[in-house]
Design a protein around this motif. Structure first.
Motif, PDB file in Angstrom:
ATOM      1  N   LEU A 175       0.826  -1.205   0.000  1.00  0.00           N
ATOM      2  CA  LEU A 175       0.000   0.000   0.000  1.00  0.00           C
ATOM      3  C   LEU A 175       0.864   1.261   0.000  1.00  0.00           C
ATOM      4  O   LEU A 175       1.865   1.334   0.709  1.00  0.00           O
ATOM      5  CB  LEU A 175      -0.914   0.031   1.230  1.00  0.00           C
ATOM      6  CG  LEU A 175      -1.964  -1.065   1.351  1.00  0.00           C
ATOM      7  CD1 LEU A 175      -2.988  -0.703   2.416  1.00  0.00           C
ATOM      8  CD2 LEU A 175      -2.661  -1.347   0.032  1.00  0.00           C
ATOM      9  N   HIS A 176       0.423   2.224  -0.780  1.00  0.00           N
ATOM     10  CA  HIS A 176       1.135   3.499  -0.901  1.00  0.00           C
ATOM     11  C   HIS A 176       0.155   4.650  -0.728  1.00  0.00           C
ATOM     12  O   HIS A 176      -1.048   4.467  -0.864  1.00  0.00           O
ATOM     13  CB  HIS A 176       1.721   3.645  -2.312  1.00  0.00           C
ATOM     14  CG  HIS A 176       2.643   2.550  -2.722  1.00  0.00           C
ATOM     15  ND1 HIS A 176       3.999   2.656  -2.648  1.00  0.00           N
ATOM     16  CD2 HIS A 176       2.386   1.310  -3.236  1.00  0.00           C
ATOM     17  CE1 HIS A 176       4.556   1.546  -3.110  1.00  0.00           C
ATOM     18  NE2 HIS A 176       3.595   0.707  -3.457  1.00  0.00           N
ATOM     19  N   HIS A 177       0.699   5.829  -0.490  1.00  0.00           N
ATOM     20  CA  HIS A 177      -0.115   7.034  -0.695  1.00  0.00           C
ATOM     21  C   HIS A 177       0.531   7.829  -1.811  1.00  0.00           C
ATOM     22  O   HIS A 177       1.711   7.634  -2.138  1.00  0.00           O
ATOM     23  CB  HIS A 177      -0.264   7.867   0.595  1.00  0.00           C
ATOM     24  CG  HIS A 177       0.985   8.551   1.077  1.00  0.00           C
ATOM     25  ND1 HIS A 177       0.966   9.666   1.875  1.00  0.00           N
ATOM     26  CD2 HIS A 177       2.293   8.268   0.885  1.00  0.00           C
ATOM     27  CE1 HIS A 177       2.203  10.036   2.142  1.00  0.00           C
ATOM     28  NE2 HIS A 177       3.029   9.208   1.573  1.00  0.00           N
ATOM     29  N   LEU A 235       2.958  -2.286   4.137  1.00  0.00           N
ATOM     30  CA  LEU A 235       2.999  -0.875   3.755  1.00  0.00           C
ATOM     31  C   LEU A 235       4.324  -0.668   3.024  1.00  0.00           C
ATOM     32  O   LEU A 235       5.297  -1.380   3.275  1.00  0.00           O
ATOM     33  CB  LEU A 235       2.951   0.019   4.999  1.00  0.00           C
ATOM     34  CG  LEU A 235       1.791  -0.210   5.957  1.00  0.00           C
ATOM     35  CD1 LEU A 235       1.860   0.805   7.104  1.00  0.00           C
ATOM     36  CD2 LEU A 235       0.458  -0.102   5.242  1.00  0.00           C
ATOM     37  N   HIS A 236       4.350   0.310   2.166  1.00  0.00           N
ATOM     38  CA  HIS A 236       5.555   0.546   1.379  1.00  0.00           C
ATOM     39  C   HIS A 236       6.783   0.663   2.286  1.00  0.00           C
ATOM     40  O   HIS A 236       7.824   0.069   2.027  1.00  0.00           O
ATOM     41  CB  HIS A 236       5.356   1.826   0.546  1.00  0.00           C
ATOM     42  CG  HIS A 236       6.473   2.112  -0.404  1.00  0.00           C
ATOM     43  ND1 HIS A 236       6.536   3.277  -1.109  1.00  0.00           N
ATOM     44  CD2 HIS A 236       7.566   1.396  -0.754  1.00  0.00           C
ATOM     45  CE1 HIS A 236       7.631   3.255  -1.861  1.00  0.00           C
ATOM     46  NE2 HIS A 236       8.267   2.134  -1.669  1.00  0.00           N
ATOM     47  N   ARG A 237       6.646   1.435   3.358  1.00  0.00           N
ATOM     48  CA  ARG A 237       7.821   1.678   4.211  1.00  0.00           C
ATOM     49  C   ARG A 237       8.324   0.408   4.895  1.00  0.00           C
ATOM     50  O   ARG A 237       9.453   0.349   5.359  1.00  0.00           O
ATOM     51  CB  ARG A 237       7.509   2.745   5.270  1.00  0.00           C
ATOM     52  CG  ARG A 237       6.429   2.366   6.259  1.00  0.00           C
ATOM     53  CD  ARG A 237       6.358   3.364   7.407  1.00  0.00           C
ATOM     54  NE  ARG A 237       5.189   3.142   8.221  1.00  0.00           N
ATOM     55  CZ  ARG A 237       4.081   3.864   8.134  1.00  0.00           C
ATOM     56  NH1 ARG A 237       4.000   4.872   7.284  1.00  0.00           N
ATOM     57  NH2 ARG A 237       3.056   3.592   8.910  1.00  0.00           N
ATOM     58  N   ASP A 260       8.743   7.060   4.096  1.00  0.00           N
ATOM     59  CA  ASP A 260       7.678   7.097   5.107  1.00  0.00           C
ATOM     60  C   ASP A 260       6.324   6.747   4.489  1.00  0.00           C
ATOM     61  O   ASP A 260       5.298   6.781   5.145  1.00  0.00           O
ATOM     62  CB  ASP A 260       7.624   8.455   5.816  1.00  0.00           C
ATOM     63  CG  ASP A 260       7.298   9.578   4.852  1.00  0.00           C
ATOM     64  OD1 ASP A 260       7.092   9.300   3.640  1.00  0.00           O
ATOM     65  OD2 ASP A 260       7.245  10.731   5.303  1.00  0.00           O
ATOM     66  N   CYS A 261       6.316   6.382   3.220  1.00  0.00           N
ATOM     67  CA  CYS A 261       5.078   6.022   2.519  1.00  0.00           C
ATOM     68  C   CYS A 261       4.420   4.843   3.233  1.00  0.00           C
ATOM     69  O   CYS A 261       5.116   3.891   3.569  1.00  0.00           O
ATOM     70  CB  CYS A 261       5.409   5.671   1.076  1.00  0.00           C
ATOM     71  SG  CYS A 261       4.000   5.177   0.096  1.00  0.00           S
ATOM     72  N   PRO A 262       3.137   4.811   3.472  1.00  0.00           N
ATOM     73  CA  PRO A 262       2.101   5.754   3.061  1.00  0.00           C
ATOM     74  C   PRO A 262       1.752   6.826   4.108  1.00  0.00           C
ATOM     75  O   PRO A 262       0.570   7.158   4.238  1.00  0.00           O
ATOM     76  CB  PRO A 262       0.914   4.830   2.808  1.00  0.00           C
ATOM     77  CG  PRO A 262       1.098   3.702   3.771  1.00  0.00           C
ATOM     78  CD  PRO A 262       2.566   3.578   4.020  1.00  0.00           C
TER      79      PRO A 262
HETATM   80 ZN   LIG Z   1       4.905   4.291  -1.724  1.00  0.00          ZN
END
Ligand SMILES: [Zn+2]
Length: 377
Positions: free
Chosen positions: A242-244, A351-353, A361-363
């Motif tokens: 998951l990303h933002h 999470l991406h991070r 620090d994404c998301p």
């Molecule tokens: Zn990302």
């Protein structure tokens, strides 16, 4: 059906819903009396000719409302197939197993065993909250708890997602860029870089297909057909990341443009899916990118090996400054669940991070990572 007389099901249905129907009838009767009384002051012979058509229409409308309400209250039927259980039927229709058992007391004779060919009544109004609604509630609780636990909303709870990262075993992966697509972190797109419509139409084949409500999938809608249509290799996808977008607004088309033009990614949109926040696509809308349709590696993680096995889902929004919307979260949950079924794989979830070989620090610090881990780990 076991030799029931015709109309039995309607009788059973009406019987089961008698209190609701009686209440509805009483309301309508009251409404009719009020309407009738309101006409009385005009009850003079010279006006009767004018009023009769009006009153006739009033009664026709009342009758229609009555019929529509009765039809709405009636249950739908379900013919039991091989391998189905009361619980699986309840899940299919988004209702509780006990409500089906209550409605079919005679058919089931008090047991919860169903046989293929059995014709069950399914209550039309789900007495049990749908899962996505339950998640909203958890999300609300999560927000409330995190807002009250510290001055800064979300900080305490969200920092615990860092702890979640420890639970995920690291994946050994070279940090080599994928297909010349060096780093794909959040797009960091400025509005001035947004493409013109004509520009976008000429090169981008990202289509928006979410938003159509159906019985089981509130957010997936027509995107389901596109997910099904892709030629998915079984077992290929192993992680959902998951990303933002780290932008306040955007949609798949805008990010596609950005990734092609600014990042030089020949396959365009780095993510497989984008979930809108109500700015440039609808809130909770699931957009499908060309990399999913063509089953190409993602470009969303800074590792070729990870990109080859991970599905990228990007939430539109900057979650270092705000939170995802409830609809985005519910849409993502539906999407991940459906992808797990479609790919026949119990994906790992990250999470991406949590998996990127390089710090990111994404998301975002306000992303409810713990909620997703609770759901999918
Ligand atoms: Zn990302």
């Amino acid at each position: 059906m076991r030799g029931r007389p015709p109309g039995w099901q309607l009788c059973a249905c009406v019987h089961a819903r008698l209190p609701a129907l009686l209440f509805l009838h009483l309301c309508l009767l009251l409404l009719s009396i009020l309407l009738f009384l309101s006409f009385l002051p005009f009850f003079f012979p010279q006006l009767v000719n004018k009023l009769i058509p009006n009153r006739a229409w009033g009664w026709v409308a009342t009758l229609l409302i009555l019929l529509a309400s009765a039809a709405n209250l009636c249950a739908v039927n379900h013919v039991v197939q091989d391998g189905e259980s009361l619980q699986s039927i309840a899940d299919q229709h988004g209702v509780s197993a006990s409500s089906i058992a209550d409605l079919n007391r005679r058919e089931l004779s008090g047991s919860s065993a169903v046989r293929p060919g059995m014709n069950l009544l399914i209550p039309a109004t789900p007495p049990k909250k749908r899962e996505s609604e339950a998640v909203y509630q958890r999300y609300d609780e999560f927000r409330t708890a995190s807002t009250t636990s510290k001055g800064i909303p979300g900080r305490k709870t969200l920092s615990s997602t860092q702890g979640d990262a420890a639970k995920i075993p690291p994946i050994a992966a070279p940090a080599a860029p994928s297909e010349g697509e060096t780093v794909v972190e959040a797009p960091r797109m400025k509005l001035s870089e947004r493409p013109s419509d004509s520009d976008a139409k000429s090169e981008i084949n990202v289509t928006s297909e979410g938003g159509i409500f159906n019985r089981r999938y509130r957010y997936l809608g027509r995107a389901k057909a596109s997910i099904d249509a892709a030629d998915v290799e079984r077992g290929r996808w192993r992680i959902v990341v998951l990303h933002h977008s780290e932008t306040q607004r955007g949609n798949a088309r805008l990010f596609d443009h950005f990734h092609r033009r600014k990042r030089g990614m020949k396959n365009g949109l780095a993510y497989h899916f984008v979930i809108g926040n109500g700015t440039d696509s609808r809130d909770g809308e699931i957009e499908i990118g060309p990399r999913w349709r063509e089953q190409k590696d993602g470009g969303h993680v800074r590792s070729r090996a990870l990109n080859a096995v991970s599905i990228g889902i990007c939430f539109v929004g900057d979650f270092n400054h705000s939170r995802p919307t409830k609809k985005q979260i519910a849409a993502c949950i539906e999407l991940v669940k459906y992808l797990r079924r479609r790919c026949d794989t119990r994906f790992r979830f990250a999470l991406h991070r949590e998996i990127n070989p390089h710090p990111t620090d994404c998301p975002g610090k306000y992303f409810p990572g713990r909620l997703f881990h609770q759901m999918f780990d």
